[in-house]
Scaffold this motif. Structure first.
Motif, PDB file in Angstrom:
ATOM      1  N   LYS A 197     -47.272   5.509  19.716  1.00 33.02           N
ATOM      2  CA  LYS A 197     -47.334   6.855  19.965  1.00 33.02           C
ATOM      3  C   LYS A 197     -47.511   6.865  21.557  1.00 33.02           C
ATOM      4  CE  LYS A 197     -48.008   8.801  15.998  1.00 33.02           C
ATOM      5  NZ  LYS A 197     -47.142   9.720  15.473  1.00 33.02           N
TER       6      LYS A 197
ATOM      7  N   GLU B 218     -45.333  12.313  20.187  1.00 35.12           N
ATOM      8  CA  GLU B 218     -44.155  11.456  19.579  1.00 35.12           C
ATOM      9  C   GLU B 218     -43.443  10.847  20.702  1.00 35.12           C
ATOM     10  OE1 GLU B 218     -43.867  10.692  16.445  1.00 35.12           O
ATOM     11  OE2 GLU B 218     -45.684  11.870  16.023  1.00 35.12           O
ATOM     12  N   THR B 219     -42.973  11.695  21.881  1.00 32.95           N
ATOM     13  CA  THR B 219     -42.398  11.189  22.879  1.00 32.95           C
ATOM     14  C   THR B 219     -42.821  11.454  24.447  1.00 32.95           C
ATOM     15  OG1 THR B 219     -41.305  13.543  23.342  1.00 32.95           O
ATOM     16  CG2 THR B 219     -40.321  12.141  21.324  1.00 32.95           C
TER      17      THR B 219
END
Length: 188
Positions: free
Chosen positions: A114, A166-167
């Motif tokens: 994460k 997430e990114t």
């Protein structure tokens, strides 16, 4: 939570009078950063024992190591003059600006990667020492390190952390949103 990464340092000039940021810049590639909160503390003793104790945020010491410091950062962070051809001039009376400083961390949570963004809302950086060394039998890199102090803004906020995302791109977007610079992607 297990931290294992640091990336994408972003700075944006802060106008302390309005609390608004202008133009975000990607501040090189992150090597390391540290944030150490400092507190004012006091205790009250009565009847030979401690009756009360108070601890209030004072400021935070901030270190930022990057692979390079972009030319565009020098006028913002240090108040230096940069000419059109990229030449930089430092004067003894240069005054740097307060900036917002954001970065991304990577963490493993229950085996899943994460990302989390962190924004220090009001930081004043100073230049670190520069050292240069001739090549010898091996090559050694020398990279810039900035030292600074984070203080609270007009809302008494000094640090914000995003939810787990997430990114890294999600982290960048979160930082820019918190700075009020949605859609203004940082330049390299």
């Amino acid at each position: 939570m297990a931290n294992f990464g640091l990336s994408r340092p972003i700075i944006a000039k802060l106008d302390p009078a309005t609390g608004k940021y202008v133009k975000a810049i990607k501040c090189g590639h992150a090597i390391n950063t540290s944030v150490t909160p400092n507190y004012n503390k006091a205790s009250l003793h009565a009847d030979n024992v401690q009756q009360e104790e108070i601890s209030e945020f004072k400021n935070a010491s901030v270190e930022l190591g990057v692979d390079r410091l972009p030319v565009e950062a020098a006028p913002i962070i240090f108040g230096h003059t940069v000419s059109e051809d990229g030449a930089e001039t430092s004067k003894s009376d240069d005054m740097g600006s307060y900036v917002g400083y954001g970065f991304n961390t990577a963490e493993i949570i229950s085996g899943v990667r994460k990302y989390r963004a962190c924004l220090l809302t009001k930081v004043k950086f100073e230049e670190g020492a520069e050292s240069f060394q001739t090549k010898g039998d091996s090559i050694q890199f020398s990279t810039p390190t900035l030292s600074g102090t984070a203080t609270e803004n007009e809302k008494k906020e000094w640090r914000k952390k995003s939810p787990y995302l997430e990114t890294e791109e999600d982290c960048d977007a979160w930082i820019l949103q918190e700075m009020g610079l949605d859609g203004n992607a940082p330049t390299e």
